[in-house]
Scaffold this motif. Structure first.
Motif, short mmCIF file in Angstrom:
data_model
loop_
_atom_site.label_atom_id
_atom_site.label_comp_id
_atom_site.label_asym_id
_atom_site.label_seq_id
_atom_site.Cartn_x
_atom_site.Cartn_y
_atom_site.Cartn_z
N UNK A 307 -59.64 -21.90 27.33
CA UNK A 307 -60.37 -22.50 26.37
C UNK A 307 -60.77 -21.63 25.33
N UNK A 308 -61.25 -20.12 25.56
CA UNK A 308 -61.52 -19.15 24.57
C UNK A 308 -60.31 -18.82 23.83
N UNK A 309 -59.18 -18.69 24.45
CA UNK A 309 -57.89 -18.44 23.69
C UNK A 309 -57.68 -19.44 22.70
N UNK A 310 -57.92 -20.49 23.22
CA UNK A 310 -57.33 -21.62 22.23
C UNK A 310 -58.48 -21.70 21.15
N UNK A 311 -59.84 -21.36 21.31
CA UNK A 311 -60.80 -21.64 20.34
C UNK A 311 -60.52 -20.30 19.14
N UNK A 312 -60.22 -19.08 19.88
CA UNK A 312 -59.95 -18.16 18.97
C UNK A 312 -58.70 -18.46 17.96
N UNK A 313 -57.49 -18.98 18.42
CA UNK A 313 -56.51 -19.44 17.50
C UNK A 313 -57.02 -20.51 16.51
N UNK A 314 -57.80 -21.34 16.91
CA UNK A 314 -58.15 -22.52 16.03
C UNK A 314 -59.10 -21.76 14.71
N UNK A 315 -60.11 -21.18 15.43
CA UNK A 315 -60.94 -20.73 14.51
C UNK A 315 -60.27 -19.57 13.52
N UNK A 316 -59.39 -18.78 13.92
CA UNK A 316 -58.43 -17.98 13.01
C UNK A 316 -57.72 -19.14 11.94
N UNK A 317 -57.14 -19.86 12.41
CA UNK A 317 -56.31 -20.93 11.61
C UNK A 317 -57.27 -21.77 10.73
N UNK A 318 -58.67 -22.16 11.15
CA UNK A 318 -59.37 -22.70 10.10
C UNK A 318 -59.72 -21.92 9.18
N UNK A 319 -59.98 -20.67 9.42
CA UNK A 319 -60.61 -19.53 8.62
C UNK A 319 -59.25 -19.29 7.57
N UNK A 320 -58.29 -19.13 7.88
CA UNK A 320 -57.19 -18.74 7.22
C UNK A 320 -56.69 -19.99 6.13
N UNK A 321 -57.08 -21.12 6.98
CA UNK A 321 -56.60 -22.53 6.04
C UNK A 321 -57.52 -22.45 4.80
N UNK A 322 -58.79 -22.45 5.17
CA UNK A 322 -60.05 -22.62 4.37
C UNK A 322 -59.88 -21.60 3.17
N UNK A 323 -59.42 -20.45 3.39
CA UNK A 323 -59.22 -19.41 2.29
C UNK A 323 -58.05 -19.76 1.44
N UNK A 324 -57.24 -20.25 2.10
CA UNK A 324 -55.73 -20.63 1.47
C UNK A 324 -55.92 -21.64 0.29
#
Length: 479
Positions: A307-324
């Motif tokens: 669950x943590x590994x999934x959450x880390x990937x999703x949060x990274x994706x959210x942050x990158x998507x938001x910035x882009x």
């Protein structure tokens, strides 16, 4: 499968084979798969392949090539996954494959299909160059056949005829079929790009990767500007974080597709957001927000460390998507990304924090009433240590997910609970000290309790317990 492959025998034995194929050694598993592939058109064999697909995905044996598999090569990266949370960007559902293949065989060049099929049968598993050479002739013909069939279907519908029979009037499947045609039209360029963006999943984009994407986009744009989008779907699906592509997209030279670049960026951005929403929806379908299974017939809830590994990937994706996507200045996207973040927060809280007392504390046994220490449970200890590591990894996500206070409270609770259980075992230790076997078991339980406290609270706080254990157990102190 001792009976003939004509449906008159052996069917009652295959279901038992399905379960055994999960347990046999890998080499035997691959051998059985090879045998089954020879009669894969038998209905029971197809059912067996469907049942054992999770292990096929894990083992990935070099499967006997077929022309239908060659057809799927350009879009295999965007095919929906069988299991797990991750969803490819712009996915093609696997239910589309068989209707697409039927259309190709019915509407395509029959003589060419027969010729290529013979070539595939003579090709050894894993001979990628030969399969791509076969695809060089198959993919353009298949794309033309699919587009032609789609056009004829539209004419039939306009004339009041029954819906397109191959897709039974399913407009979503028809849309995906047209997507498949687009992937096939640029199949060779996609295959070259896959070599450049290897291995999958790609952890990060470097300059060589970006150059390869740019050159492939320019090549596709010379063929058709509208096909660049499909090339980029494959590129995004090969990345661990598909949103990484958005960060470089506006800096690429699309060649003849320059004017379409803003529209492609907006289209891909929206698709990445949708992809994040789909991945968060899968979290809910697996019961990840409650720490329980998904219900009767549902998959078991994922483990805390997963669950943590999934959450880390999703949060990274959210942050990158938001910035882009800041350049789009669309508040609707911001709201959708915030909703995904809420889903991730719920998953982490339910799967890692709320389940910590049962997942960690219960691994430390209570003193036995008869004065003898409880047997050491290695499996429970390993599971508890994984859970403790996941709990500590929450610290890296706490700020993004608003979990600072819940995490702080849970860590304090776990520290207090582990300390209390360890001291109870320590107080009970003199009862076991007289028997060597009991003493060894008691010491091992103490050691494991110390290990959990160290993972949850850190070495400094665990040192006090370590000192107390060393004072009570001479042999343990010497170690």
């Amino acid at each position: 499968m001792s009976g003939p492959a004509d449906g008159r025998g052996g069917g009652d034995r295959l279901p038992g084979l399905e379960s055994r194929l999960f347990d046999i050694p890998e080499d035997k598993f691959i051998e059985v798969v090879r045998l089954l592939e020879r009669v894969r058109d038998h209905p029971d064999v197809r059912q067996t392949f469907a049942a054992i697909r999770p292990r096929l995905v894990q083992v990935r044996p070099n499967r006997r090539p077929t022309l239908k598999r060659v057809l799927c090569m350009p879009f295999e990266d965007v095919l929906e996954s069988f299991n797990g949370i991750d969803v490819p960007v712009g996915r093609i559902e696997r239910r589309v494959i068989d209707p697409v293949w039927r259309l190709v065989t019915e509407c395509g060049d029959r003589a060419l299909i027969d010729q290529l099929d013979r070539q595939v049968q003579e090709t050894a598993p894993g001979n990628l160059n030969t399969l791509r050479n076969i695809g060089r002739r198959l993919w353009p013909m298949a794309a033309q056949a699919l587009r032609g069939a789609a056009g004829r279907a539209g004419e039939q519908e306009a004339g009041g005829q029954p819906p397109w029979r191959a897709f039974q009037g399913d407009e979503e499947m028809r849309r995906q079929m047209l997507d498949v045609a687009a992937f096939l039209e640029i199949g060779l360029t996609i295959e070259s790009l896959k070599d450049a963006l290897a291995p999958k999943p790609l952890a990060a984009l470097d300059d060589l990767h970006v150059d390869a994407i740019e050159q492939a986009a320019q090549a596709v744009a010379r063929q058709s500007a509208g096909l660049v989008y499909y090339l980029l779907l494959v590129a995004a699906s090969r990345m661990a974080n598909p949103a990484d592509l958005l960060t470089v997209l506006n800096d690429l030279d699309f060649g003849k597709a320059r004017r379409e670049q803003p529209a492609i960026f907006a289209q891909l951005s929206g698709l990445v957001v949708t992809n994040l929403e789909e991945r968060s929806a899968r979290l809910e379908s697996k019961g990840c927000g409650t720490g329980r299974s998904a219900g009767p017939g549902g998959a078991a809830a994922i483990a805390p460390e997963e669950a943590i590994a999934i959450a880390e990937r999703l949060v990274a994706s959210i942050d990158t998507t938001s910035a882009a996507m800041d350049v789009l200045a669309d508040p609707a996207y911001r709201e959708r990304l915030d909703a995904v973040k809420v889903a991730v927060r719920t998953m982490v809280a339910g799967t890692v924090l709320d389940t910590a007392p049962a997942g960690i504390l219960t691994a430390v046994p209570a003193p036995a009433g008869n004065g003898r220490p409880a047997p050491v449970n290695e499996d429970a200890q390993a599971t508890a240590e994984d859970h403790a590591r996941a709990l500590r990894r929450c610290e890296g996500l706490a700020g993004a997910l608003g979990l600072h206070e819940p995490l702080k409270d849970m860590l304090a609770s776990m520290e207090k609970g582990l300390m209390a259980r360890a001291h109870a075992l320590l107080a009970d230790y003199p009862k076991a000290a007289g028997d060597p076997d009991d003493a060894e078991t008691a010491e091992m339980n103490l050691f494991y309790a110390l290990r959990l406290l160290e993972l949850v609270a850190g070495p400094a706080k665990a040192d006090r317990l370590r000192t107390a254990i060393m004072a009570a157990t001479g042999e343990f102190a010497e170690e």
